[in-house]
Design an enzyme around this catalytic site. Structure first.
Site, PDB file in Angstrom:
ATOM      1  N   ARG A   1       0.811  -1.215   0.000  1.00 45.61           N
ATOM      2  CA  ARG A   1       0.000   0.000   0.000  1.00 45.61           C
ATOM      3  C   ARG A   1       0.847   1.268   0.000  1.00 45.61           C
ATOM      4  O   ARG A   1       0.546   2.229  -0.716  1.00 45.61           O
ATOM      5  CB  ARG A   1      -0.947  -0.005   1.205  1.00 45.61           C
ATOM      6  CG  ARG A   1      -1.816   1.226   1.369  1.00 45.61           C
ATOM      7  CD  ARG A   1      -2.425   1.730   0.073  1.00 45.61           C
ATOM      8  NE  ARG A   1      -3.124   0.711  -0.684  1.00 45.61           N
ATOM      9  CZ  ARG A   1      -3.443   0.813  -1.961  1.00 45.61           C
ATOM     10  NH1 ARG A   1      -3.075   1.885  -2.655  1.00 45.61           N
ATOM     11  NH2 ARG A   1      -4.089  -0.149  -2.577  1.00 45.61           N
TER      12      ARG A   1
ATOM     13  N   LYS B   1       5.071  38.752  -0.962  1.00 41.99           N
ATOM     14  CA  LYS B   1       3.730  38.570  -1.504  1.00 41.99           C
ATOM     15  C   LYS B   1       2.767  39.589  -0.903  1.00 41.99           C
ATOM     16  O   LYS B   1       3.173  40.512  -0.196  1.00 41.99           O
ATOM     17  CB  LYS B   1       3.276  37.131  -1.266  1.00 41.99           C
ATOM     18  CG  LYS B   1       4.245  36.096  -1.844  1.00 41.99           C
ATOM     19  CD  LYS B   1       3.657  34.719  -1.917  1.00 41.99           C
ATOM     20  CE  LYS B   1       2.651  34.612  -3.036  1.00 41.99           C
ATOM     21  NZ  LYS B   1       2.156  33.223  -3.193  1.00 41.99           N
TER      22      LYS B   1
ATOM     23  N   GLU C   1       5.665  40.104  -5.647  1.00 41.32           N
ATOM     24  CA  GLU C   1       4.349  39.929  -6.259  1.00 41.32           C
ATOM     25  C   GLU C   1       3.624  41.265  -6.307  1.00 41.32           C
ATOM     26  O   GLU C   1       3.639  42.015  -5.328  1.00 41.32           O
ATOM     27  CB  GLU C   1       3.543  38.926  -5.443  1.00 41.32           C
ATOM     28  CG  GLU C   1       2.087  38.774  -5.876  1.00 41.32           C
ATOM     29  CD  GLU C   1       1.291  37.938  -4.900  1.00 41.32           C
ATOM     30  OE1 GLU C   1       1.431  36.705  -4.928  1.00 41.32           O
ATOM     31  OE2 GLU C   1       0.538  38.517  -4.085  1.00 41.32           O
TER      32      GLU C   1
ATOM     33  N   ASP D   1       0.103  38.873 -10.355  1.00 39.47           N
ATOM     34  CA  ASP D   1      -0.879  37.989  -9.737  1.00 39.47           C
ATOM     35  C   ASP D   1      -2.308  38.345 -10.135  1.00 39.47           C
ATOM     36  O   ASP D   1      -2.753  39.477  -9.941  1.00 39.47           O
ATOM     37  CB  ASP D   1      -0.742  38.053  -8.207  1.00 39.47           C
ATOM     38  CG  ASP D   1      -1.616  37.034  -7.505  1.00 39.47           C
ATOM     39  OD1 ASP D   1      -1.584  35.857  -7.892  1.00 39.47           O
ATOM     40  OD2 ASP D   1      -2.333  37.430  -6.560  1.00 39.47           O
TER      41      ASP D   1
END
Length: 287
Positions: free
Chosen positions: A100, A167, A201, A222
């Site tokens: 698995r 960002k 960004e 963005d």
């Protein structure tokens, strides 16, 4: 970019095995004689791009070094349903103990590689490169980043320690403190090593000139419209790498690439991927 080391891969596998059978496989121990042998074939149920085949084999090796795994393909190779990607032979309890985890990892990695390859094919003939993001499964980033490369994509920064990427939240905090974006970039340049790349960004065209003039290596546009992306690329005029982000999917990526951006970052490569259906066909015999 951080490449997967064997020690790091082994650590992921060992932790996964411990999670799956912390006190052993009570079912196999109850039903199978200790001497029983098994042979198994790794067979895909659908077409795709292979990733994680070495990881697949390593799982069996860590469970039982006497299990023999013969690999029939390599990472990055395309496959069709029904082909044998690997063969396994050894103690039946060991084979089922590893099954698995070996499948979980190789299925997910192959799913990422397959999806990445579709994005890469969609932007063929443009300058744009398809890159991943930090939107990875916690603990599996090394493997998922390898899968992106196996699918023909490119890795973004591996972690928060690898590059400066300011960002929207960083910029909001700067604005609240009264520091201009250009000033913040110039201060960041002073604080970081000359070898550290700096990316910022932006979400408006009127931010582009200030950011590029301040001396960034990469500017991320963005959630820009296609027309805004074209205008942003023209404004940058080769002074920095232009990255497009936001609103990227298989229906939009070709149009985004056509605007002339250098990089398209796609979080979906790792956070919204479907695992490829791989099966391990097992035959158990008396030892």
């Amino acid at each position: 970019m951080t490449q997967a080391t064997q020690a790091a891969i082994d650590d992921i596998i060992v932790r996964a095995l411990a999670e799956d059978a912390p006190w052993g496989d009570v079912t196999s121990d109850a039903f199978l004689p200790a001497s029983a042998r098994a042979t198994a074939s790794l067979v895909p149920r659908e077409p795709g791009i292979l990733s994680g085949i070495e990881v697949f084999g390593r799982v069996f090796g860590l469970v039982d070094p006497d299990v023999v795994v013969e690999l029939g393909s390599t990472d990055g190779a395309a496959f069709e349903p029904g082909v044998v990607l690997a063969r396994v032979e050894g103690n039946a309890r060991s084979v089922l103990r590893a099954e698995r985890i070996a499948l979980n990892l190789s299925q997910r990695m192959s799913g990422i590689a397959t999806l990445t390859a579709r994005y890469v094919a969609a932007v063929a003939g443009t300058r744009a490169r398809i890159v991943d993001t930090r939107k990875t499964t916690p603990g599996l980033r090394i493997l998922e980043r390898q899968a992106v490369r196996d699918g023909g994509g490119v890795n973004h920064r591996f972690s928060l320690s690898d590059a400066v990427l300011a960002k929207d939240n960083h910029l909001a905090l700067l604005a609240a403190s009264g520091v201009t974006l250009g000033e913040a970039i110039r201060l960041a340049r002073i604080r970081i090593s000359h070898t550290t790349r700096l990316e910022v960004e932006v979400d408006r065209l009127d931010q582009v000139e200030e950011v590029v003039a301040a001396g960034v290596d990469t500017i991320m546009l963005d959630n820009f419209s296609l027309d805004e992306l074209r205008e942003g690329v023209a404004m940058v005029a080769g002074r920095a790498i232009v990255e497009a982000s936001g609103g990227v999917n298989l229906e939009t990526v070709a149009d985004i690439a056509s605007t002339g951006v250098d990089v398209i970052s796609v979080g979906a490569l790792t956070h919204s991927v479907r695992s490829i259906d791989l099966g391990l066909d097992v035959d158990v015999t008396a030892g």
